[in-house]
Design an enzyme around this catalytic site. Structure first.
Site, short mmCIF file in Angstrom:
data_model
loop_
_atom_site.label_atom_id
_atom_site.label_comp_id
_atom_site.label_asym_id
_atom_site.label_seq_id
_atom_site.Cartn_x
_atom_site.Cartn_y
_atom_site.Cartn_z
N SER A 76 106.25 21.58 23.13
CA SER A 76 105.69 22.57 22.21
C SER A 76 105.82 22.06 20.79
CB SER A 76 106.42 23.91 22.35
OG SER A 76 106.35 24.39 23.68
N ASP B 105 106.55 31.20 26.20
CA ASP B 105 106.51 29.74 26.20
C ASP B 105 106.53 29.15 27.60
OD1 ASP B 105 106.46 27.24 24.77
OD2 ASP B 105 108.59 26.99 25.22
N GLN C 206 99.57 28.70 20.80
CA GLN C 206 100.46 27.54 20.78
C GLN C 206 99.65 26.25 20.82
OE1 GLN C 206 103.00 25.96 24.27
NE2 GLN C 206 104.46 27.17 23.10
#
Length: 286
Positions: free
Chosen positions: A229, A204, A278
């Site tokens: 996110s 991430d 993502q």
């Protein structure tokens, strides 16, 4: 955020409240909300606590529902959805004040033989010792006094090029392309659960930023952008060590409607060890 490996491992050392219920600590941070990679990693550790040791996570799919509050711990509830002969499934929810902040489904698989192939690692990537540290990049883009410069000191991250710098990544099919080398600054225990949780934490770090590369008018993590996110998926193909160099090869196929979509591949010793994708908010603030 963790400055040392001991602090980083402390985030993954969840307190057991009862079977299936765990408490995850937090550390001071310059971010406006809990780092998504931390929540991913803690949720994965919580889910693994409920699975037999002969099963290892091979995929996870998570949704960030609300920002995490920084000054209080996260409570993780891991529910057993299924235990089969070869696979186990778990659903994990992270809460604060009883409010869901994150939800994740994860699948676990026994070790078994099977067909084996993988894409090769990209060629002609500069070695880590030939690449500047990510902290230097942050200092250049955000200013040397930005607290984000030392936000991830427990990781050694080296910038190996992006599509905005053709001298390091040759122009190709991707408008948005970034590569970084990454590892923890010190050795980790010989526990594959810890290493896979660390891969989730690492995944991430830069992935959403790739979706802003074709847009030089914005600077990721600057006050002119609101970022978060939204969902994150990850697949673990092979065992890997997070304390040894990993090449994180990332592209963003699309950005539209204030949403950026990116995919990434993690290579170690020339082998593909994990993949992820993502989508996140990349809203420009006037």
């Amino acid at each position: 955020m963790p400055k040392t490996i001991d602090e980083l491992l402390g985030l993954l050392d969840l307190e057991t409240i009862e079977e299936g219920l765990y408490r995850g600590s937090q550390l001071p941070t310059a971010l406006q909300q809990t780092f998504g990679g931390q929540v991913l990693a803690q949720a994965l550790v919580a889910a693994h606590r409920t699975v037999e040791p002969d099963r290892m996570v091979h995929s996870l799919h998570g949704y960030f529902l609300r920002p995490g509050v920084l000054n209080q711990p996260l409570i993780y509830q891991a529910d057993n959805l299924r235990d089969g002969r070869g696979f186990s499934s778990r659903h994990t929810v992270a809460r604060q004040d009883g409010v869901p902040r994150f939800a994740m489904n994860a699948s676990f698989h026994i070790d078994e033989d099977g067909l084996d192939h993988a894409d090769p690692m990209p060629p002609k990537v500069p070695r880590p010792d030939q690449c500047p540290r990510m902290s230097e990049i942050f200092a250049a883009r955000l200013g040397p006094d930005s607290p984000l410069v030392h936000e991830w000191d427990a990781l050694d991250v080296r910038f190996a090029g992006d599509s905005a710098q053709s001298s390091m990544i040759a122009p190709g099919a991707h408008q948005a392309h970034m590569r970084v080398w990454v590892r923890t600054v010190d050795r980790l225990p010989h526990d594959q659960v810890i290493h896979r949780a660390m891969l989730a934490y690492i995944s991430d770090l830069t992935l959403l930023a790739v979706s802003t590369l074709p847009h030089p008018e914005v600077v990721f993590l600057s006050p002119g952008m609101q970022t978060a996110s939204i969902d994150h998926a990850m697949w673990f193909h092979r065992d890997a060590r997070a304390d040894e160099w990993l090449l994180y090869d990332q592209v963003s196929p699309s950005a539209s409607g204030a949403l950026g979509f990116s995919t990434g591949r993690l290579f170690q010793d020339g082998r593909l060890v994990a993949s992820c994708s993502q989508e996140g908010l990349i809203r420009v603030i006037k």
